[in-house]
Enzyme design. Structure first.
Site, PDB file in Angstrom:
ATOM      1  N   LYS A 146      31.393  12.884 -34.050  1.00  0.00           N
ATOM      2  CA  LYS A 146      32.813  12.654 -34.355  1.00  0.00           C
ATOM      3  C   LYS A 146      33.317  13.689 -35.381  1.00  0.00           C
ATOM      4  CE  LYS A 146      32.630   9.179 -31.519  1.00  0.00           C
ATOM      5  NZ  LYS A 146      32.243   7.811 -31.747  1.00  0.00           N
TER       6      LYS A 146
HETATM    7  C1  LIG Z   1      31.763   6.420 -31.232  1.00  0.00           C
HETATM    8  C2  LIG Z   1      32.572   5.319 -30.689  1.00  0.00           C
HETATM    9  C3  LIG Z   1      32.432   3.967 -31.091  1.00  0.00           C
HETATM   10  C4  LIG Z   1      31.328   3.443 -31.930  1.00  0.00           C
HETATM   11  O1  LIG Z   1      30.940   4.160 -32.984  1.00  0.00           O
HETATM   12  P1  LIG Z   1      29.469   4.087 -33.615  1.00  0.00           P
HETATM   13  O2  LIG Z   1      29.747   4.630 -34.968  1.00  0.00           O
HETATM   14  O3  LIG Z   1      28.585   4.970 -32.791  1.00  0.00           O
HETATM   15  O4  LIG Z   1      29.018   2.671 -33.646  1.00  0.00           O
HETATM   16  C5  LIG Z   1      33.343   3.043 -30.610  1.00  0.00           C
HETATM   17  N1  LIG Z   1      34.307   3.375 -29.744  1.00  0.00           N
HETATM   18  C6  LIG Z   1      34.451   4.637 -29.303  1.00  0.00           C
HETATM   19  C7  LIG Z   1      35.557   4.936 -28.349  1.00  0.00           C
HETATM   20  C8  LIG Z   1      33.578   5.636 -29.736  1.00  0.00           C
HETATM   21  O5  LIG Z   1      33.716   6.890 -29.274  1.00  0.00           O
END
Ligand SMILES: *Cc1c(COP(=O)(O)O)cnc(C)c1O
Length: 385
Positions: free
Chosen positions: A184
């Protein structure tokens, strides 16, 4: 051809990030210390929200938001089928039922008209997902929510820094959820955040991530108090001071990283404009996307290959393409539990057959971008009808 695999996403960690983690390792607090509040305040200020509450992951943050929205067994929440499973799973964690509504063909975000058609007297929340970093149709969804008494929980895990009608995501919905997974925009290893302007939600979120306890250990130490009360059933979903120190350091570079992602997206868009076999992601005029992903769709009608063949050919060029996402209702767990057979959400399902996510991360060099463009043009040219 490249001689190393270019991943579809990855973190950038500098010496400044490393030093901030080393400093916290030498300090008195590894968790629930001063870095947590500092990171939350800086993050809230950056997105333009009153409160930010950190969590141990984006998924934990989604769970917290669904709890704070008051969802319970018998309630329904509407979300997109074209997302990571966690967006729907968090509704199940609270015993409520996720209901899907199809997406709009241009942005692949939740279609407000399809949402309206799925509202029942049991619908309590709607969870729009800012797919790939393009904000959802938030005003239309907020208007529906106001009319039907629904809480809006925006899954902005793709969209830190995206702008919708001049406002940043995180300052628009009742609660907005972010992830700090390494692919991210901002990386803390694991980590997540909920932002909100609602004091009641912020309070519920803080208790929920700390066992349902109404004060934290540092607050008690400062106050010279031993007494604490558990007032609701919560979890240990806290983010450490180590992670928050890294988050604070990464936040300083977020503006620069966003501009780099936007530059890369502009280069891709220019390179693929005249390539009949691919459809670059759409951008509506009232948004500025954050570009977590760069998902192209294949014009299969123009190609003599299917998505799997194009995918394999790009991998053979050492381009680490990916697919986002297998629609949630097509996973065995959802199929078996809710009886989905496929065909329920035709726009999301058709998109899934065509989607390929190209590498997109702020640490990509110009040569990396050039490698992707060359490989896509070569493979698509090879399979052009
Ligand atoms: C990355 C992501 C999550 C969850 O994040 P984590 O930190 O990996 O638990 C939830 N929703 C979307 C759309 C994501 O891309």
């Amino acid at each position: 051809m490249r001689n190393t695999l270019l991943p579809y996403g990855r973190q950038s960690i500098g010496e400044d990030d490393i030093q901030s983690v080393v400093d916290v390792l030498r300090s008195d607090w590894l968790t629930t210390g001063p870095k947590v509040g500092e990171f939350e305040e800086a993050f809230a200020a950056w997105v333009g929200a009153k409160y930010a509450v950190s969590f141990s992951s984006g998924t934990a943050a989604l769970h917290g938001a669904v709890f704070a929205a008051g969802l319970k067994p018998g309630d329904e929440a509407i979300t997109s089928p074209l997302t990571f499973a966690a967006t729907a799973n968090c509704v199940l964690y609270q015993g409520a039922t996720p209901v899907f509504a199809d997406v709009s063909a241009d942005t692949l975000n939740l279609d407000p008209e399809k949402v309206a058609a799925r509202i029942t007297p049991r619908t309590r929340a709607v969870l729009p997902v800012d797919y790939a970093g393009h904000p959802a149709d938030l005003d239309a969804i907020l208007e529906l929510a106001a009319r039907h008494g629904m809480v809006v929980i925006e899954d902005a895990c793709h969209a830190l820094g995206a702008e919708y009608r001049g406002r940043r995501t995180g300052s628009i919905a009742d609660m907005t959820v972010f992830s700090f997974h390494p692919v991210k925009h901002l990386a803390t290893g694991e980590g997540g955040m909920v932002t909100t302007d609602r004091a009641d939600c912020a309070e519920a979120l803080r208790r929920f991530r700390n066992h349902g306890i109404s004060s934290d250990a540092r607050q008690r130490q400062t106050d010279g108090q031993w007494r604490y009360e558990m007032v609701l059933l919560g979890f240990n979903y806290r983010l450490t001071d180590i992670a928050c120190a890294l988050g604070l350091s990464q936040l300083k570079k977020l503006d620069a990283n966003l501009s780099r992602r936007r530059q890369i997206a502009a280069r891709y868009a220019a390179a693929f404009r005249d390539l009949a076999g691919v459809m670059p992601p759409a951008v509506r005029p009232d948004v500025n996307p954050a570009w977590h992903l760069y998902p192209i769709r294949l014009n299969l009608e123009e190609l003599s290959a299917d998505r799997a063949q194009v995918f394999r050919a790009l991998r053979a060029e050492n381009i680490g393409v990916n697919v986002h996402y297998i629609p949630v209702h097509r996973h065995p767990y959802y199929r078996d539990r809710f009886g989905y057979r496929g065909g329920e959400y035709p726009i999301a399902e058709d998109a899934y057959e065509r989607l390929i996510s190209l590498p997109m991360f702020h640490g990509m060099t110009d040569e990396d971008v050039g490698d992707v463009v060359r490989a896509v043009c070569k493979v698509i040219g090879h399979y052009a009808r």
